[in-house]
Design a protein around this motif. Structure first.
Motif, PDB file in Angstrom:
ATOM      1  N   UNK A  19       0.829  -1.198   0.000  1.00 11.40           N
ATOM      2  CA  UNK A  19       0.000   0.000   0.000  1.00 11.40           C
ATOM      3  C   UNK A  19       0.865   1.252   0.000  1.00 11.40           C
ATOM      4  N   UNK A  20       2.001   1.233   0.676  1.00 12.23           N
ATOM      5  CA  UNK A  20       2.895   2.387   0.686  1.00 12.23           C
ATOM      6  C   UNK A  20       3.504   2.601  -0.698  1.00 12.23           C
ATOM      7  N   UNK A  21       3.891   1.525  -1.348  1.00 16.25           N
ATOM      8  CA  UNK A  21       4.433   1.642  -2.704  1.00 16.25           C
ATOM      9  C   UNK A  21       3.385   2.193  -3.659  1.00 16.25           C
ATOM     10  N   UNK A  22       2.169   1.761  -3.502  1.00 16.01           N
ATOM     11  CA  UNK A  22       1.088   2.256  -4.340  1.00 16.01           C
ATOM     12  C   UNK A  22       0.861   3.742  -4.105  1.00 16.01           C
ATOM     13  N   UNK A  23       0.887   4.138  -2.860  1.00 18.23           N
ATOM     14  CA  UNK A  23       0.670   5.536  -2.514  1.00 18.23           C
ATOM     15  C   UNK A  23       1.788   6.423  -3.050  1.00 18.23           C
ATOM     16  N   UNK A  24       3.019   5.989  -2.908  1.00 20.65           N
ATOM     17  CA  UNK A  24       4.161   6.764  -3.386  1.00 20.65           C
ATOM     18  C   UNK A  24       4.198   6.823  -4.912  1.00 20.65           C
ATOM     19  N   UNK A  25       3.583   5.863  -5.572  1.00 19.65           N
ATOM     20  CA  UNK A  25       3.586   5.867  -7.038  1.00 19.65           C
ATOM     21  C   UNK A  25       2.679   6.953  -7.617  1.00 19.65           C
ATOM     22  N   UNK A  26       1.826   7.542  -6.814  1.00 19.77           N
ATOM     23  CA  UNK A  26       0.925   8.602  -7.277  1.00 19.77           C
ATOM     24  C   UNK A  26       1.691   9.920  -7.264  1.00 19.77           C
ATOM     25  N   UNK A  27       1.821  10.558  -8.427  1.00 21.89           N
ATOM     26  CA  UNK A  27       2.635  11.764  -8.567  1.00 21.89           C
ATOM     27  C   UNK A  27       2.123  12.915  -7.702  1.00 21.89           C
ATOM     28  N   UNK A  29       0.456  12.821  -4.967  1.00 23.51           N
ATOM     29  CA  UNK A  29       0.717  12.548  -3.549  1.00 23.51           C
ATOM     30  C   UNK A  29       2.173  12.849  -3.212  1.00 23.51           C
ATOM     31  N   UNK A  30       3.082  12.465  -4.101  1.00 27.67           N
ATOM     32  CA  UNK A  30       4.502  12.768  -3.870  1.00 27.67           C
ATOM     33  C   UNK A  30       4.733  14.276  -3.823  1.00 27.67           C
ATOM     34  N   UNK A  31       4.063  15.013  -4.706  1.00 29.48           N
ATOM     35  CA  UNK A  31       4.190  16.469  -4.696  1.00 29.48           C
ATOM     36  C   UNK A  31       3.639  17.058  -3.404  1.00 29.48           C
ATOM     37  N   UNK A  32       2.510  16.541  -2.937  1.00 26.84           N
ATOM     38  CA  UNK A  32       1.920  17.023  -1.692  1.00 26.84           C
ATOM     39  C   UNK A  32       2.851  16.782  -0.507  1.00 26.84           C
ATOM     40  N   UNK A  33       3.374  15.578  -0.394  1.00 31.20           N
ATOM     41  CA  UNK A  33       4.266  15.244   0.713  1.00 31.20           C
ATOM     42  C   UNK A  33       5.552  16.059   0.636  1.00 31.20           C
TER      43      UNK A  33
END
Length: 104
Positions: A19-27, A29-33
């Motif tokens: 689930x973490x890998x899936x979440x990090x794969x979303x561009x 979401x990465x920009x938000x974090x």
């Protein structure tokens, strides 16, 4: 339920790493974090520079502590009441104001 262990109850769940890998794969979401990380780092540097400036200018640890208290007390006092106000009113305006002031 008697006799079942925790491994038997939740054996259908995906591992946390998937689930973490899936979440990090979303561009987005990465920009938000990344944006949140930069913002928090900037806030920390601002507080550190404010305290450091007070220490250099006055040489007093007591006055340095007063600066920290003066920075923290309003957030505590207004933070208690802001939750009630936001819950009762229009939630779009407080979110926009919070983003503009970078507090809370």
């Amino acid at each position: 339920m008697a006799g079942k262990t925790a491994s038997h109850i939740n054996n259908d769940a995906r591992p946390l790493t998937d689930t973490f890998k899936t979440l990090i794969s979303i561009r987005n979401y990465r920009l938000l974090i990344s944006g949140q990380l930069v913002s928090l780092l900037g806030d920390g540097v601002q507080i550190l520079s404010l305290v450091w400036t007070m220490k250099v200018l006055t040489g007093s640890s007591v006055q340095m502590a007063f600066v920290l208290v003066a920075d923290t007390i309003p957030m505590i006092i207004f933070g208690i009441f802001s939750g009630v106000i936001i819950d009762r009113g229009n939630q779009i305006i407080p979110r926009t104001n919070r983003r503009m002031t970078k507090r809370g």
